[in-house]
Design a protein around this motif. Structure first.
Motif, PDB file in Angstrom:
ATOM      1  N   GLU A   4       0.786  -0.999  -0.045  1.00 20.83           N
ATOM      2  CA  GLU A   4       0.339  -0.174   0.123  1.00 20.83           C
ATOM      3  C   GLU A   4       1.173   1.547   0.119  1.00 20.83           C
ATOM      4  N   LEU A   5       2.222   1.124   0.809  1.00 20.76           N
ATOM      5  CA  LEU A   5       2.762   2.310   0.253  1.00 20.76           C
ATOM      6  C   LEU A   5       3.188   3.166  -1.221  1.00 20.76           C
ATOM      7  N   LEU A   6       3.114   1.851  -2.029  1.00 22.50           N
ATOM      8  CA  LEU A   6       3.749   2.131  -3.716  1.00 22.50           C
ATOM      9  C   LEU A   6       1.831   2.578  -3.706  1.00 22.50           C
ATOM     10  N   ALA A   7       1.416   2.738  -3.626  1.00 20.57           N
ATOM     11  CA  ALA A   7       0.056   3.515  -4.198  1.00 20.57           C
ATOM     12  C   ALA A   7      -0.290   4.603  -3.590  1.00 20.57           C
ATOM     13  N   ASP A   8       1.110   5.403  -3.278  1.00 22.43           N
ATOM     14  CA  ASP A   8       0.996   7.033  -3.030  1.00 22.43           C
ATOM     15  C   ASP A   8       0.461   7.458  -4.227  1.00 22.43           C
ATOM     16  N   SER A   9      -0.154   8.449  -4.510  1.00 27.52           N
ATOM     17  CA  SER A   9      -0.919   8.407  -6.203  1.00 27.52           C
ATOM     18  C   SER A   9      -0.557  10.561  -5.866  1.00 27.52           C
ATOM     19  N   ARG A  10      -0.618  11.055  -4.224  1.00 32.45           N
ATOM     20  CA  ARG A  10       0.163  12.828  -3.627  1.00 32.45           C
ATOM     21  C   ARG A  10       1.160  12.758  -4.632  1.00 32.45           C
ATOM     22  N   ILE A  11       0.401  14.518  -4.941  1.00 29.78           N
ATOM     23  CA  ILE A  11       1.008  15.347  -5.658  1.00 29.78           C
ATOM     24  C   ILE A  11       2.124  16.156  -5.248  1.00 29.78           C
ATOM     25  N   TYR A  12       2.595  16.181  -4.749  1.00 30.09           N
ATOM     26  CA  TYR A  12       3.632  17.189  -3.765  1.00 30.09           C
ATOM     27  C   TYR A  12       4.088  18.324  -4.317  1.00 30.09           C
ATOM     28  N   PRO A  13       4.196  19.371  -3.508  1.00 32.69           N
ATOM     29  CA  PRO A  13       4.836  20.824  -3.370  1.00 32.69           C
ATOM     30  C   PRO A  13       5.654  21.463  -4.187  1.00 32.69           C
ATOM     31  N   ASP A  14       5.394  22.290  -5.162  1.00 34.38           N
ATOM     32  CA  ASP A  14       6.506  22.881  -5.989  1.00 34.38           C
ATOM     33  C   ASP A  14       7.427  22.872  -5.630  1.00 34.38           C
ATOM     34  N   ALA A  15       7.580  23.670  -4.435  1.00 37.55           N
ATOM     35  CA  ALA A  15       9.081  23.008  -3.382  1.00 37.55           C
ATOM     36  C   ALA A  15       9.751  22.681  -2.958  1.00 37.55           C
ATOM     37  N   GLN A  16       9.077  21.284  -3.296  1.00 34.26           N
ATOM     38  CA  GLN A  16       9.901  19.912  -2.843  1.00 34.26           C
ATOM     39  C   GLN A  16      10.195  19.530  -4.224  1.00 34.26           C
ATOM     40  N   LEU A  17       9.923  19.681  -5.066  1.00 35.38           N
ATOM     41  CA  LEU A  17      10.251  18.849  -6.381  1.00 35.38           C
ATOM     42  C   LEU A  17      12.137  18.712  -7.221  1.00 35.38           C
ATOM     43  N   PRO A  18      12.356  17.878  -7.358  1.00 32.39           N
ATOM     44  CA  PRO A  18      13.791  17.895  -7.642  1.00 32.39           C
ATOM     45  C   PRO A  18      13.194  18.601  -8.866  1.00 32.39           C
ATOM     46  N   GLY A  19      14.904  19.411  -9.976  1.00 29.34           N
ATOM     47  CA  GLY A  19      14.572  19.675 -10.731  1.00 29.34           C
ATOM     48  C   GLY A  19      15.382  19.080 -12.148  1.00 29.34           C
ATOM     49  N   THR A  20      15.084  18.430 -12.575  1.00 29.58           N
ATOM     50  CA  THR A  20      15.760  17.152 -13.646  1.00 29.58           C
ATOM     51  C   THR A  20      15.116  17.657 -15.306  1.00 29.58           C
ATOM     52  N   GLY A  21      15.165  19.064 -15.550  1.00 30.82           N
ATOM     53  CA  GLY A  21      15.623  19.399 -16.731  1.00 30.82           C
ATOM     54  C   GLY A  21      13.811  19.174 -17.170  1.00 30.82           C
ATOM     55  N   ILE A  22      12.960  18.811 -16.888  1.00 33.71           N
ATOM     56  CA  ILE A  22      11.381  18.420 -17.575  1.00 33.71           C
ATOM     57  C   ILE A  22      10.790  19.184 -17.131  1.00 33.71           C
ATOM     58  N   ARG A  23       9.477  20.108 -18.199  1.00 36.12           N
ATOM     59  CA  ARG A  23       8.191  21.526 -17.763  1.00 36.12           C
ATOM     60  C   ARG A  23       8.487  20.757 -16.557  1.00 36.12           C
ATOM     61  N   LEU A  24       7.293  22.157 -15.715  1.00 36.55           N
ATOM     62  CA  LEU A  24       6.758  21.483 -14.265  1.00 36.55           C
ATOM     63  C   LEU A  24       5.482  20.496 -13.881  1.00 36.55           C
ATOM     64  N   GLU A  25       4.936  21.241 -14.917  1.00 34.64           N
ATOM     65  CA  GLU A  25       3.429  20.264 -15.200  1.00 34.64           C
ATOM     66  C   GLU A  25       3.827  18.826 -14.960  1.00 34.64           C
ATOM     67  N   LEU A  26       4.681  18.486 -15.583  1.00 27.49           N
ATOM     68  CA  LEU A  26       5.475  17.291 -15.561  1.00 27.49           C
ATOM     69  C   LEU A  26       6.138  16.408 -14.870  1.00 27.49           C
ATOM     70  N   GLU A  27       6.863  18.182 -13.869  1.00 29.80           N
ATOM     71  CA  GLU A  27       7.689  17.378 -13.066  1.00 29.80           C
ATOM     72  C   GLU A  27       6.541  16.707 -11.530  1.00 29.80           C
ATOM     73  N   ARG A  28       5.684  17.780 -11.613  1.00 32.18           N
ATOM     74  CA  ARG A  28       4.628  17.292 -10.172  1.00 32.18           C
ATOM     75  C   ARG A  28       3.858  16.077 -10.613  1.00 32.18           C
ATOM     76  N   ALA A  29       3.838  15.743 -12.142  1.00 29.53           N
ATOM     77  CA  ALA A  29       2.882  14.342 -12.762  1.00 29.53           C
ATOM     78  C   ALA A  29       3.584  13.340 -11.863  1.00 29.53           C
ATOM     79  N   LEU A  30       4.562  13.825 -12.513  1.00 27.19           N
ATOM     80  CA  LEU A  30       5.835  13.212 -11.560  1.00 27.19           C
ATOM     81  C   LEU A  30       6.884  11.987 -10.318  1.00 27.19           C
ATOM     82  N   SER A  31       6.045  13.336  -9.469  1.00 29.66           N
ATOM     83  CA  SER A  31       6.563  13.276  -8.506  1.00 29.66           C
ATOM     84  C   SER A  31       5.889  12.477  -6.725  1.00 29.66           C
ATOM     85  N   ALA A  32       4.454  11.679  -8.219  1.00 25.85           N
ATOM     86  CA  ALA A  32       3.715  11.103  -7.059  1.00 25.85           C
ATOM     87  C   ALA A  32       4.464   9.137  -7.116  1.00 25.85           C
ATOM     88  N   ALA A  33       4.609   8.353  -5.649  1.00 23.97           N
ATOM     89  CA  ALA A  33       4.759   7.293  -6.021  1.00 23.97           C
ATOM     90  C   ALA A  33       4.181   6.191  -7.267  1.00 23.97           C
TER      91      ALA A  33
END
Length: 249
Positions: free
Chosen positions: A175-204
């Protein structure tokens, strides 16, 4: 895979590993099972039917491997599939450290990756960017598309959840792997992708029509031999397609 946490030599088991494989839903895949290919009858793993490798697998002798890619937008396509890195270890007989030392010379033939390989007594880690094989000591670790324990929020949350109950019930740990929450922008890594996609990929657990979490897996080794392997499989928009559970003594 794109996210994993593993407890190594902690509690009652040599290894408890949790992982999510995120992939395009259209990519052909065979569900986890024992392989029927010649010489691989002891291998339990899913299979990427496009390139032939795997992202996570284990043998009856407790030889295991797990792989994540390193996010690198715009990178040129590599000549070899990363899934072969895990498969070649699982199909071979080299000691974990020896395998990774040999791999360093050819790591540039693959896209960026993190790879863990081991057995019931050793676990080793390799990051293709620094090309350094490292033996991992006892503890609980998180790994996503950056470095080991890089601090990405979903990675940290999964690691901390596993650390709280490393010998916990498999269903509860999954169930820990089923966590679909999106994290706040301030906590997201900067990996070179657009912010909208960074948000979507922040979920487990990533939910999407074309791309998302395809499988959630628990692998646990027993101290006296044997293993437990559980896979839950998902389709577009996170619809559950099936589950399998192996308990081998």
């Amino acid at each position: 895979m794109c996210l994993m946490a593993f407890a190594w030599q902690v509690g009652d088991h040599p290894l408890t590993l949790l992982g999510n494989r995120d992939e395009f839903h259209a990519r052909p895949t065979r569900a986890a099972d024992f392989w029927t290919e010649e010489g691989l009858a002891d291998l339990l793993a899913g299979k990427d039917l496009k390139a032939g490798g795997t992202w996570l697998g284990v043998t009856r002798s407790q030889r295991f491997a797990a792989l994540t890619n390193i996010r690198a937008p715009g990178a040129a396509a590599a000549p070899r599939s990363r899934g072969c890195l895990a498969l070649n270890y699982l199909a071979g007989a080299a000691a974990p450290g020896d395998y990774l030392q040999q791999l360093a010379a050819e790591a540039e033939q693959y896209g960026g990756f993190n790879l863990i390989v081991g057995d019931a007594s050793e676990l080793w880690y390799f990051n293709s960017l620094d090309q350094h094989a490292k033996q991992v000591g006892p503890g609980v670790y998180g790994l996503s598309n950056g470095n080991l324990d890089s601090g990405w929020p979903k990675q940290r949350a999964l690691r901390d959840g596993l650390a709280a109950e490393p010998d916990g019930d498999p269903a509860a740990l999954l169930e820990l792997l089923a966590d679909s929450r999106i994290y706040p922008d301030a906590q997201l890594p900067g990996t070179g992708i657009r912010l909208e996609l960074e948000r979507a990929l922040s979920a487990a657990f990533i939910v999407g029509e074309e791309y998302g979490t395809r499988a959630s897996t628990l692998l646990r080794l027993g101290r006296g031999g044997g293993l437990n392997f559980v896979e839950r499989r998902y389709g577009p928009m996170g619809v559950m397609l099936g589950a399998s559970n192996w308990e081998i003594s």
